[in-house]
Design an enzyme around this catalytic site. Structure first.
Site, mmCIF file in Angstrom:
data_model
loop_
_atom_site.group_PDB
_atom_site.id
_atom_site.type_symbol
_atom_site.label_atom_id
_atom_site.label_comp_id
_atom_site.label_asym_id
_atom_site.label_seq_id
_atom_site.Cartn_x
_atom_site.Cartn_y
_atom_site.Cartn_z
ATOM 1 N N GLU A 38 0.934 -1.455 -0.057
ATOM 2 C CA GLU A 38 -0.039 0.124 -0.049
ATOM 3 C C GLU A 38 0.940 1.313 0.223
ATOM 4 O OE1 GLU A 38 -2.797 0.683 3.782
ATOM 5 O OE2 GLU A 38 -3.212 2.259 2.391
ATOM 6 N N ARG B 120 5.904 -12.523 9.834
ATOM 7 C CA ARG B 120 6.511 -11.569 9.173
ATOM 8 C C ARG B 120 7.260 -11.435 10.132
ATOM 9 N NH1 ARG B 120 2.625 -7.122 8.127
ATOM 10 N NH2 ARG B 120 3.599 -5.568 8.813
ATOM 11 N N LYS C 29 4.254 1.183 8.675
ATOM 12 C CA LYS C 29 5.226 2.308 8.504
ATOM 13 C C LYS C 29 4.444 3.358 9.285
ATOM 14 C CE LYS C 29 2.970 0.325 4.560
ATOM 15 N NZ LYS C 29 2.559 -0.327 3.529
HETATM 16 P P1 ATP Z 1 3.036 -1.749 7.731
HETATM 17 O O1 ATP Z 1 1.933 -2.956 9.022
HETATM 18 O O2 ATP Z 1 4.691 -1.661 7.782
HETATM 19 O O3 ATP Z 1 2.305 -0.919 7.480
HETATM 20 P P2 ATP Z 1 2.099 -3.647 5.775
HETATM 21 O O4 ATP Z 1 2.071 -4.802 5.616
HETATM 22 O O5 ATP Z 1 0.735 -3.096 6.246
HETATM 23 O O6 ATP Z 1 3.296 -3.274 6.376
HETATM 24 P P3 ATP Z 1 2.241 -3.765 2.770
HETATM 25 O O7 ATP Z 1 2.175 -2.143 1.973
HETATM 26 O O8 ATP Z 1 0.671 -3.540 3.000
HETATM 27 O O9 ATP Z 1 2.324 -3.189 4.237
HETATM 28 O O10 ATP Z 1 2.672 -5.206 2.043
HETATM 29 C C1 ATP Z 1 2.836 -5.349 1.110
HETATM 30 C C2 ATP Z 1 3.514 -6.484 1.389
HETATM 31 O O11 ATP Z 1 4.481 -6.787 2.180
HETATM 32 C C3 ATP Z 1 2.508 -7.459 2.148
HETATM 33 O O12 ATP Z 1 2.292 -8.472 1.316
HETATM 34 C C4 ATP Z 1 2.984 -7.907 3.125
HETATM 35 O O13 ATP Z 1 2.644 -8.610 3.576
HETATM 36 C C5 ATP Z 1 4.234 -7.848 3.352
HETATM 37 N N1 ATP Z 1 4.922 -7.340 4.547
HETATM 38 C C6 ATP Z 1 4.591 -5.714 5.479
HETATM 39 N N2 ATP Z 1 5.453 -5.888 6.115
HETATM 40 C C7 ATP Z 1 6.417 -7.168 6.489
HETATM 41 C C8 ATP Z 1 7.428 -7.908 7.417
HETATM 42 N N3 ATP Z 1 8.022 -7.277 8.512
HETATM 43 N N4 ATP Z 1 7.668 -8.835 7.099
HETATM 44 C C9 ATP Z 1 7.466 -9.847 5.625
HETATM 45 N N5 ATP Z 1 6.690 -9.166 4.896
HETATM 46 C C10 ATP Z 1 6.126 -8.075 5.150
HETATM 47 MG MG MG Z 2 -0.754 -1.393 5.265
#
Ligand code: ATP
Ligand code: MG
Length: 751
Positions: free
Chosen positions: A31, A258, A268
């Site tokens: 995102e 994760r 983020k």
């Molecule tokens: P954040 O909570 O940091 O905003 P998010 O999961 O909301 O992370 P997205 O931008 O939606 O972030 O994630 C893009 C991809 O990266 C998704 O497939 C998510 O599962 C993966 N991802 C995000 N954080 C991690 C992590 N700490 N370890 C492994 N994969 C991750």
């Molecule tokens: Mg997110």
């Protein structure tokens, strides 16, 4: 490809073999609401890595369904991160917003099938009606609405006739489903905001649960890989595709754990707080776990990818020690980057018997002779050395420059101290020294002077002034709760550091090892010719991992009283000071601190070893056991080994070059021959074995030899894991890395 197949690759191979898919298509679907962090790097490595391993392709898709938080600057940062890590997405960057019309049509289809309805209860009722884990929910009265009414309301929602929150579109599934995500999940909500790509066209936006599976389907994704928190969403994912009859070549969701790292935050949202709160200088602040931060700090893409690989792909969340990441960057830079001389805290040295000047040929890669690369090191009467490298009243075992002890200037001559010059406050401002012309490095030394160490230096006239930024962990806490845990000393700026001129004029690289200081990177933004700026990437050794912080509320350790002739001797004031320092600053336990503090020979040996390796706990252990044993029989002058060699030995343990067990063997050898531990390890072939390719065959053999124990283990006797690990270690003569063995054995036994 990694040598050990992870569970995702196992699934992919099975699906290819069974013909379920002809081509592997994955996607990385961030995102665009923040800068990517190292957790995203892990997801990138998995998705792009799998696609490339199986000749498929991977899409980069911006999951832009939330107009209020998204922005093109984040899109650019995400693209940049994927590129920097060395991957290429298939075709153009995709956007979920490109599919808004298709997704809308699918919603209409669900309404027409009576599988979705417009609900108009408020948020509070919505929560209440959802029920709890133990209690079924109940459906809103609006679920009775006719298909026509639903279609009409949905179109008017789209046309912007209602306010935010007035209505939502929900799937009609099951309000008593055990999986709460299946209790009529939301598919669309009203949002009157400007979308950074779609503009003002839409007043409704699809929810993740609806948009994600459909976007995957539209793009022909085969394996939709996401993190564990989406496990319960998988039922919704399948329900949407099944209900819409999207069967052919449809994607399936798979979850992995994760990545979490200690001493930092990773979401983020929390990173945004740090950036907006001004606690860091921006998204690329070198202290942040963002890709932009690592890049600016000087990490290499290879080191990040090696780290992701070393962590592996698991199905259970875990916290990884940041020391593991630091190991990866050190490991990457160790042989790659030129080694140069710098002085961070300069002390002037005037060599009284030297006149004129010369240029010394010095290799950039002294550890790797065949690799060429030399520079001219200017040498002259006035030089600077590191302030720490001179001690007027040295601790016992101090091996560098003192009034009575000479030292070698790296790549150059031996000097001795003739006079210590002080200012009116008694502060040392200059050393007057003498040099030995025959002692030049590399030449046959006829000077007859013996020194115990070599130090870095720069020639005063030619040295360049630089700014050095030294970073520490951003949080004091291993698992920080909030911004209040930020480490106030996470950035230290050294304004007047000095560097040898070749670093600036020749720029043989952007990354350097400043000898004895660490790895540094020319800051890509603030570096100018007038003021070169270097970021410290990482130190030369792990100075953190072994340090155990004294916990609050734990009573201060008490010095153990020693029995002398039936009486307990109190510590002298000096011993007490040492004891306190060892327990509170260096994290030693009271027992070890007590032994060291009460023995002057031991403590000075310990202090000297610490000067060349900041690994207080590990060094203390060796000193209070092995070294102490030797010192019972000999005076420190008679020892065959010195403190620096002990540090070298501990470093090999810390680096996992050798195991603890082997270290004991090496130490025994050192007491006899006085050889350097590195040499002993090389001569005797004692390197620790960490390569799974070397360990796995041994495991296989032992598993084959012990079918009974394997059966018992699989039947639930997990204690037998230790038996197998022990057998493998024995088989390698104690050389195998126990942690790696443990992991591999556990894996093999599960299969
Ligand atoms: P954040 O909570 O940091 O905003 P998010 O999961 O909301 O992370 P997205 O931008 O939606 O972030 O994630 C893009 C991809 O990266 C998704 O497939 C998510 O599962 C993966 N991802 C995000 N954080 C991690 C992590 N700490 N370890 C492994 N994969 C991750
Ligand atoms: Mg997110």
């Amino acid at each position: 490809m990694s040598e050990h197949k992870d569970f995702l690759r196992t699934i992919v191979e099975k699906d290819l073999k069974s013909g379920k898919y002809k081509e592997i298509v994955t996607r990385f679907p961030p995102e665009p609401n923040g800068f990517p962090h190292i957790g995203h790097a892990k997801s990138i490595a998995i998705n792009f890595g799998i696609a490339s391993d199986y000749n498929g392709h991977c899409n980069l898709r911006m999951d832009d369904t939330n107009p209020t938080t998204e922005d093109t600057k984040y899109v650019e940062a995400l693209k940049g991160a994927v590129e920097w890590l060395g991957f290429e997405w298939n075709g153009n960057v995709r956007f979920t917003s490109d599919y808004f019309h298709k997704i809308y049509d699918y919603a209409i289809q669900l309404i027409k099938m009576d599988k979705a309805y417009i609900d108009s209860i408020n948020e509070e009722e919505m929560r209440e009606f959802r029920g709890t884990v133990t209690q079924a929910g109940k459906r809103s009265k609006y679920a009775q609405r006719s298909i026509e009414e639903n279609l009409d309301l949905f179109k008017r929602m789209k046309n912007g006739e209602f306010k935010d929150g007035e209505h939502v579109l929900r799937a009609k599934i099951d309000m008593s489903a055990a999986n709460m995500k299946m209790r009529d999940p939301l598919l669309y909500r009203i949002r009157h905001s400007h979308h950074f790509r779609a503009g003002n066209e839409w007043s409704i936006y699809p929810m993740y649960d609806f948009a994600h599976c459909l976007s995957d389907y539209i793009e022909g994704v085969s394996h939709s890989i996401c993190t564990l928190e989406f496990e319960n969403n998988r039922d919704v994912y399948n329900w949407v595709l099944d209900t819409l009859g999207l069967k052919v070549n449809r994607p399936y969701q798979h979850e992995f754990a994760r990545l979490g790292i200690n001493y930092t935050v990773m979401s983020k949202r929390k990173l945004l707080e740090l950036v907006e709160g001004g606690l860091v200088s921006g998204w690329d602040d070198p202290r942040l776990p963002t890709i932009a931060g690592y890049k600016r700090r000087g990490y290499t893409p290879e080191s990040i990818l090696n780290f992701c690989d070393s962590v592996g792909i698991a199905k259970a969340n875990s916290m990884v020690d940041v020391a593991q990441l630091e190991f990866c960057i050190r490991d990457d830079l160790n042989t790659k980057v030129p080694r140069v001389l710098s002085v961070l805290n300069p002390l002037k040295v005037t060599i009284e018997n030297y006149d004129g000047s010369e240029e010394i040929d010095a290799p950039y890669y002294p550890h790797d002779v065949p690799k060429d690369g030399m520079r001219k090191l200017p040498f002259s009467k006035e030089i600077y050395i590191e302030r720490d490298d001179f001690m007027e009243t040295p601790l016992k075992g101090y091996f560098r420059l003192t009034p009575d002890q000479g030292v070698r200037l790296r790549h150059a001559y031996i000097i001795t101290c003739k006079e210590v010059v002080k200012d009116s406050n008694g502060e040392i401002i200059e050393i007057k020294a003498e040099y030995y012309p025959e002692s030049k490095s590399g030449a046959e030394d006829t000077s007859g002077i013996k020194v115990k160490s070599a130090i870095q230096w720069v020639s005063a006239a030619e040295a360049k002034k630089v700014e050095v930024r030294v970073y520490d962990r951003l949080f004091k806490d291993e698992a920080p709760e909030g911004l209040e845990d930020v480490n106030p000393d996470s950035l230290r700026i050294i304004k007047n550091a000095l560097i040898e001129p070749a670093v600036i004029t020749n720029r043989p690289d952007e990354r350097f090892q400043f000898e004895r200081q660490g790895y540094f990177y020319a800051d890509p933004i603030d570096y100018t010719d007038e003021l070169p700026v270097f970021n410290k990437i990482v130190g030369l050794k792990d100075s953190w991992g072994k340090k155990t912080k004294p916990k609050e509320n734990v009573p201060k350790p008490q010095a153990k009283q020693v029995q002398v002739d039936g009486e307990v001797a109190a510590m002298s004031e000096k011993e007490q000071v040492l004891f306190d320092k060892y327990t509170s600053q260096l994290g030693l336990n009271a027992e070890v601190a007590n032994t060291l503090a009460r023995d002057e020979q031991l403590s000075s040996f310990y202090e000297e070893a610490l000067l060349s390796l900041n690994s207080p706990v590990a060094i203390a252990n060796i000193v209070t056991n092995e070294v102490a044993r030797e010192l019972k029989e000999k005076h420190s002058d008679e020892l065959k080994f010195n403190a620096e060699q002990i540090s070298e030995l501990v470093k090999m343990i810390d680096d996992e070059t050798i195991s603890n067990k082997i270290a004991k063997q090496v130490f025994e050898e050192m007491t006899k021959s006085g050889d350097n531990p590195t040499k002993i390890v090389e001569d005797k072939g004692l390197l620790q074995i960490s390569d799974p390719a070397k360990i796995t065959p041994i495991i296989d053999e032992i598993i084959a030899k012990n079918p009974d124990n394997v059966a018992k283990f699989r039947a639930g006797n997990t204690k037998l894991l230790g038996f197998f690990v022990g057998q493998v270690l024995k088989n390698t003569g104690g050389k195998a890395n126990p942690q790696v063995v443990n992991k591999l054995v556990a894996q093999s036994l599960k299969e």
